[in-house]
Design a protein around this motif. Structure first.
Motif, PDB file in Angstrom:
ATOM      1  N   LEU A  47     -10.246  38.204  29.740  1.00  0.00           N
ATOM      2  CA  LEU A  47     -10.295  37.850  31.206  1.00  0.00           C
ATOM      3  C   LEU A  47     -12.151  38.033  31.433  1.00  0.00           C
ATOM      4  CD1 LEU A  47      -9.714  37.056  34.084  1.00  0.00           C
ATOM      5  CD2 LEU A  47      -9.485  39.657  34.763  1.00  0.00           C
ATOM      6  N   ASP A  70     -14.035  45.782  37.820  1.00  0.00           N
ATOM      7  CA  ASP A  70     -13.003  44.885  38.747  1.00  0.00           C
ATOM      8  C   ASP A  70     -12.127  44.140  37.937  1.00  0.00           C
ATOM      9  OD1 ASP A  70     -14.127  45.424  41.158  1.00  0.00           O
ATOM     10  OD2 ASP A  70     -15.141  43.693  41.228  1.00  0.00           O
ATOM     11  N   THR A  73      -9.529  46.764  36.694  1.00  0.00           N
ATOM     12  CA  THR A  73      -8.513  47.139  37.865  1.00  0.00           C
ATOM     13  C   THR A  73      -7.435  45.867  38.030  1.00  0.00           C
ATOM     14  OG1 THR A  73     -10.252  48.468  38.841  1.00  0.00           O
ATOM     15  CG2 THR A  73      -8.749  47.649  40.337  1.00  0.00           C
ATOM     16  N   MET A  74      -7.724  44.667  37.771  1.00  0.00           N
ATOM     17  CA  MET A  74      -7.182  43.658  37.796  1.00  0.00           C
ATOM     18  C   MET A  74      -6.254  43.660  36.949  1.00  0.00           C
ATOM     19  SD  MET A  74      -9.548  40.608  39.494  1.00  0.00           S
ATOM     20  CE  MET A  74     -10.888  40.388  38.388  1.00  0.00           C
ATOM     21  N   GLY A  77      -4.135  47.556  36.399  1.00  0.00           N
ATOM     22  CA  GLY A  77      -3.366  47.746  37.589  1.00  0.00           C
ATOM     23  C   GLY A  77      -2.577  46.732  37.972  1.00  0.00           C
ATOM     24  N   GLY A  78      -2.903  45.543  37.845  1.00  0.00           N
ATOM     25  CA  GLY A  78      -2.219  44.228  38.245  1.00  0.00           C
ATOM     26  C   GLY A  78      -1.559  43.532  37.409  1.00  0.00           C
ATOM     27  N   ILE A 155     -12.309  53.982  41.828  1.00  0.00           N
ATOM     28  CA  ILE A 155     -11.243  53.663  40.560  1.00  0.00           C
ATOM     29  C   ILE A 155     -12.201  54.205  39.345  1.00  0.00           C
ATOM     30  CG2 ILE A 155     -10.023  52.107  39.345  1.00  0.00           C
ATOM     31  CD1 ILE A 155      -8.615  52.278  42.146  1.00  0.00           C
TER      32      ILE A 155
END
Lengths: 255, 255
Positions: A47, A70, A73-74, A77-78, A155
């Motif tokens: 990514l 970021d 986290t995406m 976590g996502g 985070i």
């Protein structure tokens, strides 16, 4: 004490559709209380690349500036976490995706800058044993992404092996914990060119001798040091094995 | 019955740093049990653009193909959700980030294709009242991302207003629920050019009359229809207000 199996699986296995499917089916078959800690580094790198963000690694650790934070986290976590949760729910496993920020489960501190500034990377300080064990005893299966928080609103990117180890140590107060680290090989090998030369049992003395003899080297050394730390802190056993072997009595048993 | 306040906040407020900070401080000040449902559409559109993925909207709803599903899973379930959780934890609120897949909280079905194929978009079928109310009664504050699952392994993109409404209706069996929809204006306006012309109380009869008179129009109509549905299903009150006013006795009260 009830038993608890903690499985840590690295990136590749959870990031590719076919191997993830097999992993989740195997994970479902583990009896009793269980918890999964996953990685996701390859997807994060992919990514980042698509977004034009450069991936910098030092000693196998990701330098995490704000943009990279970021990204992880995406992805952790996502994307990775929620797809595992949905996949397990489809199999009837009552999965709950978590980061260390959720319910303040894992508090960390931003790694102090010495020679290297790792950026938004956290060193684990405290695991919320009470909340985590309460969830598990309710029949919930925590799926933990390699993210923590500093309880000041940030985070922090945190190594998945470390999260698995620290979680295992904390939960050893409440459960008989088996900690399973999955990696590419069937276990710790006596001969790196022979995939079948798995060391079945490894004591601390054997480990120290094999390191001195350079049979065990590289990234396996910190992994095993973490394992002996976990044992010293009350974890019942640490197994190092291949993802396809989880739940079976194979791999290297550290004790 | 204990009270429960459910707040739904749209994208912009949770996506910009300053307004998010204020929102979280205001949310912290709400007394008693509470739950937050958030959006994140602007960030999803922005990420999609950076990845060269085209955003297509029909009737204000996002067409969600596989690539867009990954984007919303990352943005809603990861970036937006986990930053809210970490921000609230810093304020001492025991936040837990969730999607509908976690603990099978919200099961949906992929919207059937009629004139339009919305793709991976879910219509809510079932809210797991027991698990959700158990969490809340333990003092946990759920932060729900607008994602659900079909219990067959698929994450589905789901409208945040719908999630808030369906969650409110389900939890009305256990709590005295106040459902608060935040939007750009101070409430439902008698005169769209006068931001102070807020209708304080709105009954179903008034609503129908004002729609016939074209005082209420556009996107406010489905929002209010959802609100009256929620009231009919046992929700105690629905408030339509500005994010900056949450927790205050202002805005439009639907009853």
């Amino acid at each position: 004490m009830e038993k608890l199996t903690i499985i840590k699986v690295g990136g590749k296995i959870v990031e590719e559709e076919d191997s993830q499917k097999q992993l989740l089916a195997d994970f479902k078959n583990i009896k009793g209380n269980k918890l999964l800690v996953h990685g996701g580094g390859r997807s994060a790198t992919k990514l980042a690349e698509r977004l034009g963000i450069e991936t910098k690694m030092v000693n196998g650790r990701r330098i995490t500036d704000k943009d990279m934070l970021d990204v992880v986290t995406m992805v952790y976590g996502g994307l990775v976490n929620k797809n595992i949760v949905a996949g397990l729910q489809a199999l009837g496993v009552n999965a709950l995706g978590l980061t260390g920020a959720d319910m303040n489960l894992i508090r960390s501190e931003k790694r102090p800058v010495k020679d290297i500034d790792y950026g938004y990377v956290g060193d684990v300080k405290e695991v919320n044993t009470e909340f985590l064990s309460t969830l598990i005893l309710q029949g919930i299966v925590p799926i933990i992404a390699p993210l923590t928080h500093d309880k000041q609103g940030n985070i922090l990117n945190t190594n998945a092996d470390t999260i698995a180890g620290e979680t295992a140590k904390a939960l050893a107060k409440v459960f008989d914990v088996s900690l399973v680290f999955c990696f590419e090989k069937k276990g710790v090998l006596m001969d790196e060119n022979d995939d079948e030369s798995v060391i079945k049992e490894l004591s601390k003395n054997d480990f120290e001798r094999l390191v001195a003899e350079k049979v065990i080297q590289g990234g396996m050394i910190p992994k095993l040091e973490n394992s002996f730390d976990a044992i010293a802190a009350g974890v019942k056993e640490v197994i190092i094995t291949q993802a396809s072997e989880i739940g079976k009595a194979s791999g290297t048993r550290v004790q």
